[in-house]
Design a protein around this motif. Structure first.
Motif, PDB file in Angstrom:
ATOM      1  N   ALA A  80       0.828  -1.207   0.000  1.00  0.00           N
ATOM      2  CA  ALA A  80       0.000   0.000   0.000  1.00  0.00           C
ATOM      3  C   ALA A  80       0.864   1.258   0.000  1.00  0.00           C
ATOM      4  O   ALA A  80       0.593   2.219  -0.737  1.00  0.00           O
ATOM      5  CB  ALA A  80      -0.929  -0.003   1.208  1.00  0.00           C
ATOM      6  N   MET A  81       1.906   1.294   0.837  1.00  0.00           N
ATOM      7  CA  MET A  81       2.787   2.463   0.882  1.00  0.00           C
ATOM      8  C   MET A  81       3.511   2.647  -0.452  1.00  0.00           C
ATOM      9  O   MET A  81       3.664   3.777  -0.940  1.00  0.00           O
ATOM     10  CB  MET A  81       3.805   2.320   2.009  1.00  0.00           C
ATOM     11  CG  MET A  81       3.219   2.267   3.401  1.00  0.00           C
ATOM     12  SD  MET A  81       2.350   3.766   3.905  1.00  0.00           S
ATOM     13  CE  MET A  81       1.768   3.245   5.536  1.00  0.00           C
ATOM     14  N   SER A  82       3.923   1.545  -1.061  1.00  0.00           N
ATOM     15  CA  SER A  82       4.598   1.628  -2.354  1.00  0.00           C
ATOM     16  C   SER A  82       3.667   2.183  -3.419  1.00  0.00           C
ATOM     17  O   SER A  82       4.047   3.051  -4.219  1.00  0.00           O
ATOM     18  CB  SER A  82       5.094   0.239  -2.762  1.00  0.00           C
ATOM     19  OG  SER A  82       5.695   0.273  -4.036  1.00  0.00           O
ATOM     20  N   GLU A  83       2.415   1.706  -3.419  1.00  0.00           N
ATOM     21  CA  GLU A  83       1.444   2.198  -4.405  1.00  0.00           C
ATOM     22  C   GLU A  83       1.166   3.684  -4.212  1.00  0.00           C
ATOM     23  O   GLU A  83       1.116   4.453  -5.189  1.00  0.00           O
ATOM     24  CB  GLU A  83       0.143   1.408  -4.296  1.00  0.00           C
ATOM     25  CG  GLU A  83      -0.924   1.882  -5.265  1.00  0.00           C
ATOM     26  CD  GLU A  83      -2.227   1.110  -5.144  1.00  0.00           C
ATOM     27  OE1 GLU A  83      -3.287   1.686  -5.505  1.00  0.00           O
ATOM     28  OE2 GLU A  83      -2.200  -0.050  -4.708  1.00  0.00           O
ATOM     29  N   LEU A  84       0.989   4.097  -2.957  1.00  0.00           N
ATOM     30  CA  LEU A  84       0.710   5.507  -2.694  1.00  0.00           C
ATOM     31  C   LEU A  84       1.891   6.378  -3.109  1.00  0.00           C
ATOM     32  O   LEU A  84       1.702   7.434  -3.737  1.00  0.00           O
ATOM     33  CB  LEU A  84       0.410   5.704  -1.207  1.00  0.00           C
ATOM     34  CG  LEU A  84       0.078   7.128  -0.756  1.00  0.00           C
ATOM     35  CD1 LEU A  84      -1.160   7.647  -1.468  1.00  0.00           C
ATOM     36  CD2 LEU A  84      -0.105   7.191   0.757  1.00  0.00           C
ATOM     37  N   ALA A  85       3.101   5.962  -2.770  1.00  0.00           N
ATOM     38  CA  ALA A  85       4.294   6.739  -3.132  1.00  0.00           C
ATOM     39  C   ALA A  85       4.473   6.806  -4.639  1.00  0.00           C
ATOM     40  O   ALA A  85       4.855   7.849  -5.185  1.00  0.00           O
ATOM     41  CB  ALA A  85       5.523   6.132  -2.469  1.00  0.00           C
ATOM     42  N   ASP A  86       4.184   5.712  -5.321  1.00  0.00           N
ATOM     43  CA  ASP A  86       4.298   5.712  -6.779  1.00  0.00           C
ATOM     44  C   ASP A  86       3.268   6.642  -7.410  1.00  0.00           C
ATOM     45  O   ASP A  86       3.545   7.313  -8.415  1.00  0.00           O
ATOM     46  CB  ASP A  86       4.113   4.297  -7.326  1.00  0.00           C
ATOM     47  CG  ASP A  86       5.304   3.388  -7.049  1.00  0.00           C
ATOM     48  OD1 ASP A  86       6.384   3.920  -6.694  1.00  0.00           O
ATOM     49  OD2 ASP A  86       5.159   2.163  -7.188  1.00  0.00           O
ATOM     50  N   THR A  87       2.075   6.681  -6.818  1.00  0.00           N
ATOM     51  CA  THR A  87       0.992   7.508  -7.373  1.00  0.00           C
ATOM     52  C   THR A  87       1.286   8.996  -7.218  1.00  0.00           C
ATOM     53  O   THR A  87       1.078   9.792  -8.152  1.00  0.00           O
ATOM     54  CB  THR A  87      -0.344   7.180  -6.674  1.00  0.00           C
ATOM     55  OG1 THR A  87      -0.657   5.802  -6.882  1.00  0.00           O
ATOM     56  CG2 THR A  87      -1.474   8.049  -7.219  1.00  0.00           C
ATOM     57  N   TYR A  88       1.780   9.400  -6.050  1.00  0.00           N
ATOM     58  CA  TYR A  88       1.930  10.823  -5.747  1.00  0.00           C
ATOM     59  C   TYR A  88       3.372  11.304  -5.607  1.00  0.00           C
ATOM     60  O   TYR A  88       3.610  12.467  -5.300  1.00  0.00           O
ATOM     61  CB  TYR A  88       1.166  11.158  -4.466  1.00  0.00           C
ATOM     62  CG  TYR A  88      -0.335  11.051  -4.605  1.00  0.00           C
ATOM     63  CD1 TYR A  88      -1.018  11.697  -5.640  1.00  0.00           C
ATOM     64  CD2 TYR A  88      -1.084  10.301  -3.695  1.00  0.00           C
ATOM     65  CE1 TYR A  88      -2.388  11.598  -5.767  1.00  0.00           C
ATOM     66  CE2 TYR A  88      -2.463  10.206  -3.804  1.00  0.00           C
ATOM     67  CZ  TYR A  88      -3.108  10.859  -4.851  1.00  0.00           C
ATOM     68  OH  TYR A  88      -4.470  10.764  -4.972  1.00  0.00           O
ATOM     69  N   GLY A  89       4.323  10.405  -5.786  1.00  0.00           N
ATOM     70  CA  GLY A  89       5.712  10.829  -5.751  1.00  0.00           C
ATOM     71  C   GLY A  89       6.374  10.808  -4.392  1.00  0.00           C
ATOM     72  O   GLY A  89       7.457  11.380  -4.218  1.00  0.00           O
ATOM     73  N   GLY A  90       5.758  10.168  -3.412  1.00  0.00           N
ATOM     74  CA  GLY A  90       6.367  10.091  -2.088  1.00  0.00           C
ATOM     75  C   GLY A  90       5.309  10.045  -1.001  1.00  0.00           C
ATOM     76  O   GLY A  90       4.102  10.007  -1.284  1.00  0.00           O
ATOM     77  N   ILE A  91       5.755  10.031   0.245  1.00  0.00           N
ATOM     78  CA  ILE A  91       4.866  10.098   1.409  1.00  0.00           C
ATOM     79  C   ILE A  91       5.517  11.032   2.427  1.00  0.00           C
ATOM     80  O   ILE A  91       6.695  10.877   2.762  1.00  0.00           O
ATOM     81  CB  ILE A  91       4.634   8.712   2.051  1.00  0.00           C
ATOM     82  CG1 ILE A  91       3.957   7.760   1.063  1.00  0.00           C
ATOM     83  CG2 ILE A  91       3.774   8.845   3.318  1.00  0.00           C
ATOM     84  CD1 ILE A  91       3.846   6.330   1.572  1.00  0.00           C
ATOM     85  N   ASP A  92       4.752  12.000   2.900  1.00  0.00           N
ATOM     86  CA  ASP A  92       5.250  12.969   3.875  1.00  0.00           C
ATOM     87  C   ASP A  92       4.658  12.774   5.264  1.00  0.00           C
ATOM     88  O   ASP A  92       5.312  13.055   6.269  1.00  0.00           O
ATOM     89  CB  ASP A  92       4.920  14.396   3.413  1.00  0.00           C
ATOM     90  CG  ASP A  92       5.451  14.690   2.024  1.00  0.00           C
ATOM     91  OD1 ASP A  92       6.661  14.870   1.888  1.00  0.00           O
ATOM     92  OD2 ASP A  92       4.623  14.716   1.081  1.00  0.00           O
ATOM     93  N   LEU A  93       3.414  12.315   5.315  1.00  0.00           N
ATOM     94  CA  LEU A  93       2.673  12.255   6.575  1.00  0.00           C
ATOM     95  C   LEU A  93       2.062  10.874   6.744  1.00  0.00           C
ATOM     96  O   LEU A  93       1.484  10.336   5.798  1.00  0.00           O
ATOM     97  CB  LEU A  93       1.555  13.299   6.591  1.00  0.00           C
ATOM     98  CG  LEU A  93       1.899  14.697   6.077  1.00  0.00           C
ATOM     99  CD1 LEU A  93       0.637  15.550   5.962  1.00  0.00           C
ATOM    100  CD2 LEU A  93       2.936  15.350   6.962  1.00  0.00           C
ATOM    101  N   LEU A  94       2.171  10.332   7.937  1.00  0.00           N
ATOM    102  CA  LEU A  94       1.516   9.063   8.259  1.00  0.00           C
ATOM    103  C   LEU A  94       0.632   9.269   9.468  1.00  0.00           C
ATOM    104  O   LEU A  94       1.114   9.693  10.532  1.00  0.00           O
ATOM    105  CB  LEU A  94       2.548   7.968   8.557  1.00  0.00           C
ATOM    106  CG  LEU A  94       1.974   6.653   9.109  1.00  0.00           C
ATOM    107  CD1 LEU A  94       1.057   5.986   8.087  1.00  0.00           C
ATOM    108  CD2 LEU A  94       3.098   5.704   9.525  1.00  0.00           C
ATOM    109  N   ILE A  95      -0.654   8.986   9.314  1.00  0.00           N
ATOM    110  CA  ILE A  95      -1.586   9.056  10.431  1.00  0.00           C
ATOM    111  C   ILE A  95      -2.065   7.635  10.716  1.00  0.00           C
ATOM    112  O   ILE A  95      -2.748   7.016   9.885  1.00  0.00           O
ATOM    113  CB  ILE A  95      -2.790   9.978  10.122  1.00  0.00           C
ATOM    114  CG1 ILE A  95      -2.323  11.427   9.982  1.00  0.00           C
ATOM    115  CG2 ILE A  95      -3.802   9.902  11.263  1.00  0.00           C
ATOM    116  CD1 ILE A  95      -1.892  11.804   8.595  1.00  0.00           C
ATOM    117  N   ASN A  96      -1.661   7.112  11.855  1.00  0.00           N
ATOM    118  CA  ASN A  96      -2.024   5.755  12.254  1.00  0.00           C
ATOM    119  C   ASN A  96      -3.346   5.796  13.017  1.00  0.00           C
ATOM    120  O   ASN A  96      -3.376   5.894  14.242  1.00  0.00           O
ATOM    121  CB  ASN A  96      -0.917   5.151  13.112  1.00  0.00           C
ATOM    122  CG  ASN A  96       0.270   4.715  12.291  1.00  0.00           C
ATOM    123  OD1 ASN A  96       0.131   3.976  11.313  1.00  0.00           O
ATOM    124  ND2 ASN A  96       1.460   5.167  12.672  1.00  0.00           N
TER     125      ASN A  96
END
Length: 243
Positions: free
Chosen positions: A58-74
């Motif tokens: 899931a994290m890989s798909e999100l990063a690929d879609t938008y170019g990265g991940i800055d914020l994680l809300i658990n």
């Protein structure tokens, strides 16, 4: 507290506090990924926090879609009602796996992307139950106490890398989840009134109020804030009013 250009991953973002947070962060300009078993409003990625491979994908798909991940809300979490005598070993394992280990799994999966961000932040969902003794919430309270301790430890480990880690500790929040718990009681309306009355403000916390606190913590406006728990509980943790 604008979040233009930031990408947020929200576990449990399909409903309740997670969904309210997704709406708020989207309105603030963030690109939001909803990581949940059930669809939510936003870019939905089916994901199970009890499965490390699912989170990695899931994290890989999100990063690929938008170019990265800055914020994680658990935000993903489950409830449990009962005393220490009323929950068996299987229930303890189930709740701790989602509420505590699930945060560790999601954070581990997101960290490679957060390390590349200019504003990396993790916010975990704790609860008033972490610090107040609540009736018939032994297991749930233990899990949220662990979330608080985990947040402090993660903050210490990651501060040197510029990654901030905080948690939010809501009181009783008016969500569908609480509604389902109330529906199992003999007097749902009366029980809801009692839950509202135990908070000094005299009402339940709204999901949007918790989401607003999360928005502040993930924004650059709180850049000097890490390793802390922000109470959004109607004064329940700090006020002692005469009855």
């Amino acid at each position: 507290m604008e979040l233009n250009g930031f990408v947020a991953a929200i576990t449990g973002g399909g409903s309740g506090i997670g969904a309210a947070t997704a709406r708020r962060l989207s309105l603030a300009g963030a690109k939001v990924g909803i990581l949940d078993l059930n669809p939510g409003a936003g870019h939905f990625i089916k994901c199970d926090v009890s499965d490390g491979a699912s989170l990695d994908a899931a994290m890989s798909e999100l990063a690929d879609t938008y170019g990265g991940i800055d914020l994680l809300i658990n935000s993903a979490g489950i409830s449990s009602v009962g005393t220490v005598e009323e929950n068996d070993d299987a229930e303890w394992a189930r709740v701790l796996d989602v509420n505590v280990t699930g945060i560790a799994r999601a954070s581990r999966a997101a960290l490679p992307y957060l390390r590349r961000s200019r504003n990396p932040v993790i916010v975990n969902l704790s609860s008033i139950a972490a610090s107040a003794g609540l009736l018939k919430r032994a297991l749930y309270s233990a899990s949220k106490g662990a979330v608080h301790a985990l947040t402090l430890s993660m903050a210490a480990d990651l501060v040197g890398e510029g990654i901030r880690v905080c948690c939010v500790a809501p009181g009783t929040v008016d969500t569908p989840w609480v509604g389902r718990l109330l529906a199992r009681t003999e007097d749902p309306a009366g029980e809801k009134a009692r839950l509202a009355a135990r908070q000094p403000t005299g009402r339940l916390v709204s999901a949007d109020e918790v989401a607003a606190a999360i928005q502040y913590l993930v924004s650059p406006a709180s850049g000097a804030t890490t390793g802390m728990s922000l109470a959004v509980d109607g004064g329940m943790s700090g006020l002692r009013l005469p009855r």
